[in-house]
Design a protein around this motif. Sequence first.
Motif, PDB file in Angstrom:
ATOM      1  N   LEU A 219      -2.717 -30.852   6.159  1.00  0.00           N
ATOM      2  CA  LEU A 219      -1.462 -30.938   5.434  1.00  0.00           C
ATOM      3  C   LEU A 219      -1.403 -32.200   4.582  1.00  0.00           C
ATOM      4  CD1 LEU A 219       1.358 -29.806   4.877  1.00  0.00           C
ATOM      5  CD2 LEU A 219       2.172 -31.033   6.909  1.00  0.00           C
ATOM      6  N   MET A 220      -1.855 -33.330   5.124  1.00  0.00           N
ATOM      7  CA  MET A 220      -1.831 -34.588   4.386  1.00  0.00           C
ATOM      8  C   MET A 220      -2.735 -34.535   3.153  1.00  0.00           C
ATOM      9  SD  MET A 220       0.346 -36.600   5.800  1.00  0.00           S
ATOM     10  CE  MET A 220       1.289 -35.102   6.120  1.00  0.00           C
ATOM     11  N   ILE A 221      -3.900 -33.886   3.290  1.00  0.00           N
ATOM     12  CA  ILE A 221      -4.816 -33.775   2.157  1.00  0.00           C
ATOM     13  C   ILE A 221      -4.201 -32.936   1.044  1.00  0.00           C
ATOM     14  CG2 ILE A 221      -7.040 -32.885   1.387  1.00  0.00           C
ATOM     15  CD1 ILE A 221      -7.308 -35.407   2.938  1.00  0.00           C
ATOM     16  N   VAL A 222      -3.589 -31.833   1.411  1.00  0.00           N
ATOM     17  CA  VAL A 222      -2.960 -30.972   0.410  1.00  0.00           C
ATOM     18  C   VAL A 222      -1.810 -31.710  -0.283  1.00  0.00           C
ATOM     19  CG1 VAL A 222      -1.630 -28.863   0.062  1.00  0.00           C
ATOM     20  CG2 VAL A 222      -3.617 -28.849   1.581  1.00  0.00           C
ATOM     21  N   ILE A 223      -0.980 -32.406   0.502  1.00  0.00           N
ATOM     22  CA  ILE A 223       0.127 -33.182  -0.068  1.00  0.00           C
ATOM     23  C   ILE A 223      -0.402 -34.266  -0.993  1.00  0.00           C
ATOM     24  CG2 ILE A 223       1.983 -34.811   0.484  1.00  0.00           C
ATOM     25  CD1 ILE A 223       2.520 -33.196   2.998  1.00  0.00           C
ATOM     26  N   LEU A 224      -1.509 -34.892  -0.598  1.00  0.00           N
ATOM     27  CA  LEU A 224      -2.108 -35.946  -1.422  1.00  0.00           C
ATOM     28  C   LEU A 224      -2.460 -35.428  -2.811  1.00  0.00           C
ATOM     29  CD1 LEU A 224      -3.412 -38.814  -1.735  1.00  0.00           C
ATOM     30  CD2 LEU A 224      -5.522 -37.771  -0.883  1.00  0.00           C
ATOM     31  N   PHE A 225      -3.144 -34.296  -2.879  1.00  0.00           N
ATOM     32  CA  PHE A 225      -3.579 -33.783  -4.173  1.00  0.00           C
ATOM     33  C   PHE A 225      -2.404 -33.244  -4.989  1.00  0.00           C
ATOM     34  CE2 PHE A 225      -7.727 -34.110  -2.268  1.00  0.00           C
ATOM     35  CZ  PHE A 225      -8.546 -34.401  -3.347  1.00  0.00           C
ATOM     36  N   ILE A 226      -1.400 -32.724  -4.328  1.00  0.00           N
ATOM     37  CA  ILE A 226      -0.199 -32.308  -5.049  1.00  0.00           C
ATOM     38  C   ILE A 226       0.483 -33.517  -5.676  1.00  0.00           C
ATOM     39  CG2 ILE A 226       2.124 -31.379  -4.766  1.00  0.00           C
ATOM     40  CD1 ILE A 226       1.010 -29.460  -2.691  1.00  0.00           C
ATOM     41  N   LEU A 227       0.566 -34.619  -4.923  1.00  0.00           N
ATOM     42  CA  LEU A 227       1.175 -35.844  -5.443  1.00  0.00           C
ATOM     43  C   LEU A 227       0.367 -36.418  -6.603  1.00  0.00           C
ATOM     44  CD1 LEU A 227       2.353 -37.719  -2.212  1.00  0.00           C
ATOM     45  CD2 LEU A 227       3.798 -36.854  -4.066  1.00  0.00           C
ATOM     46  N   ILE A 228      -0.962 -36.381  -6.489  1.00  0.00           N
ATOM     47  CA  ILE A 228      -1.805 -36.895  -7.572  1.00  0.00           C
ATOM     48  C   ILE A 228      -1.559 -36.101  -8.854  1.00  0.00           C
ATOM     49  CG2 ILE A 228      -4.181 -37.121  -8.393  1.00  0.00           C
ATOM     50  CD1 ILE A 228      -5.011 -37.717  -5.520  1.00  0.00           C
ATOM     51  N   ALA A 229      -1.546 -34.781  -8.729  1.00  0.00           N
ATOM     52  CA  ALA A 229      -1.295 -33.934  -9.904  1.00  0.00           C
ATOM     53  C   ALA A 229       0.103 -34.175 -10.458  1.00  0.00           C
ATOM     54  CB  ALA A 229      -1.476 -32.464  -9.532  1.00  0.00           C
ATOM     55  N   SER A 230       1.083 -34.306  -9.575  1.00  0.00           N
ATOM     56  CA  SER A 230       2.466 -34.542 -10.015  1.00  0.00           C
ATOM     57  C   SER A 230       2.598 -35.905 -10.691  1.00  0.00           C
ATOM     58  CB  SER A 230       3.414 -34.468  -8.817  1.00  0.00           C
ATOM     59  OG  SER A 230       3.345 -33.203  -8.194  1.00  0.00           O
ATOM     60  N   GLY A 231       1.948 -36.922 -10.117  1.00  0.00           N
ATOM     61  CA  GLY A 231       2.009 -38.256 -10.707  1.00  0.00           C
ATOM     62  C   GLY A 231       1.407 -38.296 -12.097  1.00  0.00           C
ATOM     63  N   CYS A 232       0.251 -37.646 -12.265  1.00  0.00           N
ATOM     64  CA  CYS A 232      -0.385 -37.609 -13.590  1.00  0.00           C
ATOM     65  C   CYS A 232       0.511 -36.887 -14.595  1.00  0.00           C
ATOM     66  CB  CYS A 232      -1.737 -36.904 -13.494  1.00  0.00           C
ATOM     67  SG  CYS A 232      -3.019 -37.832 -12.614  1.00  0.00           S
ATOM     68  N   TYR A 233       1.078 -35.772 -14.178  1.00  0.00           N
ATOM     69  CA  TYR A 233       1.922 -34.993 -15.090  1.00  0.00           C
ATOM     70  C   TYR A 233       3.163 -35.785 -15.492  1.00  0.00           C
ATOM     71  CZ  TYR A 233       4.905 -31.295 -16.898  1.00  0.00           C
ATOM     72  OH  TYR A 233       5.720 -30.544 -17.704  1.00  0.00           O
ATOM     73  N   ILE A 234       3.836 -36.377 -14.531  1.00  0.00           N
ATOM     74  CA  ILE A 234       5.075 -37.110 -14.822  1.00  0.00           C
ATOM     75  C   ILE A 234       4.792 -38.322 -15.702  1.00  0.00           C
ATOM     76  CG2 ILE A 234       6.882 -38.538 -13.774  1.00  0.00           C
ATOM     77  CD1 ILE A 234       6.944 -36.581 -11.459  1.00  0.00           C
ATOM     78  N   GLN A 235       3.692 -39.021 -15.441  1.00  0.00           N
ATOM     79  CA  GLN A 235       3.375 -40.185 -16.269  1.00  0.00           C
ATOM     80  C   GLN A 235       3.002 -39.769 -17.693  1.00  0.00           C
ATOM     81  OE1 GLN A 235       1.633 -43.873 -14.746  1.00  0.00           O
ATOM     82  NE2 GLN A 235       0.940 -42.704 -12.964  1.00  0.00           N
ATOM     83  N   TYR A 236       2.196 -38.734 -17.816  1.00  0.00           N
ATOM     84  CA  TYR A 236       1.790 -38.275 -19.150  1.00  0.00           C
ATOM     85  C   TYR A 236       2.970 -37.732 -19.957  1.00  0.00           C
ATOM     86  CZ  TYR A 236      -3.311 -38.643 -18.964  1.00  0.00           C
ATOM     87  OH  TYR A 236      -4.596 -39.109 -18.943  1.00  0.00           O
ATOM     88  N   MET A 237       3.832 -36.999 -19.303  1.00  0.00           N
ATOM     89  CA  MET A 237       4.869 -36.267 -20.033  1.00  0.00           C
ATOM     90  C   MET A 237       6.219 -36.975 -20.073  1.00  0.00           C
ATOM     91  SD  MET A 237       3.028 -33.831 -20.991  1.00  0.00           S
ATOM     92  CE  MET A 237       4.327 -32.930 -21.847  1.00  0.00           C
ATOM     93  N   ILE A 238       6.469 -37.914 -19.164  1.00  0.00           N
ATOM     94  CA  ILE A 238       7.801 -38.519 -19.102  1.00  0.00           C
ATOM     95  C   ILE A 238       7.737 -40.042 -19.159  1.00  0.00           C
ATOM     96  CG2 ILE A 238       9.930 -38.707 -17.732  1.00  0.00           C
ATOM     97  CD1 ILE A 238       9.260 -35.998 -16.498  1.00  0.00           C
ATOM     98  N   THR A 239       7.294 -40.665 -18.071  1.00  0.00           N
ATOM     99  CA  THR A 239       7.447 -42.129 -17.958  1.00  0.00           C
ATOM    100  C   THR A 239       6.539 -42.902 -18.913  1.00  0.00           C
ATOM    101  OG1 THR A 239       5.832 -42.226 -16.138  1.00  0.00           O
ATOM    102  CG2 THR A 239       8.156 -41.939 -15.550  1.00  0.00           C
ATOM    103  N   ALA A 240       5.376 -42.334 -19.259  1.00  0.00           N
ATOM    104  CA  ALA A 240       4.474 -43.041 -20.172  1.00  0.00           C
ATOM    105  C   ALA A 240       4.169 -42.226 -21.416  1.00  0.00           C
ATOM    106  CB  ALA A 240       3.177 -43.403 -19.447  1.00  0.00           C
ATOM    107  N   HIS A 241       5.037 -41.290 -21.733  1.00  0.00           N
ATOM    108  CA  HIS A 241       4.825 -40.438 -22.903  1.00  0.00           C
ATOM    109  C   HIS A 241       4.895 -41.267 -24.187  1.00  0.00           C
ATOM    110  CE1 HIS A 241       4.612 -36.758 -25.138  1.00  0.00           C
ATOM    111  NE2 HIS A 241       5.745 -37.003 -25.776  1.00  0.00           N
ATOM    112  N   ASN A 242       3.862 -41.132 -25.047  1.00  0.00           N
ATOM    113  CA  ASN A 242       3.779 -41.894 -26.301  1.00  0.00           C
ATOM    114  C   ASN A 242       3.801 -43.402 -26.091  1.00  0.00           C
ATOM    115  OD1 ASN A 242       3.615 -39.628 -27.845  1.00  0.00           O
ATOM    116  ND2 ASN A 242       5.781 -39.579 -28.396  1.00  0.00           N
TER     117      ASN A 242
END
Length: 274
Positions: A219-242
């Motif tokens: 469960l921890m491994i699956v949560i880890l990779f979900i968080l990694i994907a979510s973090g990359c998406y949020i940074q690319y598209m929202i918090t660090a967009h442009n």
Amino acid sequence: MLKQYLLVILLVCIVNCNVFPPESLSDTEIDEYFAPMNIILAILAMIVGSYLCFFGYRFLRPSLYIISFGMVFSVIYFILNGQNVLLWWINLIIAVIVAGLLSFFSVGFKIIGYFIVGFVAGFMLVGGVLFGLFGQLWAKDTWFIITQWIITSSLSLLGGIATIFAQKHFTISGTSIIGSFSLVSGFDYFLRDKFGIVIYSLLTDGVINQFYPFWLSALMIVILFILIASGCYIQYMITAHNLSHDYTKMDYNKDIKLYGYANNDDDLIVSTYS
């Protein structure tokens, strides 16, 4: 594609896990495990991990300092503790002072900071997750110990070098990995399935103290990779967009508005508070 990767990871975890819970502890051991300082560190890991995962690139200088401090502190403190020469609080003071001073170099010379981000992310992902999964199969074999260090070190170095040349992309990925690992490790401390102890065992014993063979590990491994994907998406598209911290992309002959907003380069925002 992401669902397929997560499914493969889950299947690997299930193969390496069983249904037995973590070993029971006596009342004294429970009190030692859940000591106030340990609880504070676990909560701090979750808070800092959340920040790095979703805002790591947005506020780059604090992120570089935190990651550098964590790396230097962990190496010095865990190695000194493993030697059992000095008292733990003396080791703590030495590690804090040295890490606090050396971490300023990663802020003043960002190329060092970028390298550290990539190196730490690679070390956590390869040494902490990959070999943590399969370590229980060959953890005591000499060839496996040598192999794990060669592969972990090599890929960590490649991650550090790649982050220097592709700063934004690999820094976002790196901070997402580091933040996710810290967040999950802090949360996992309260579950006691030894997810977060893998890196500790690498630094102190030189070998992998593999995940406890329990379904929580999966469960921890699956949560880890979900968080990694979510973090990359949020940074690319929202918090660090442009947003870019690479000042070589600024065109000083053009009109630079407030906060470094440039009319050229696809309306790239170059941070002035990094």
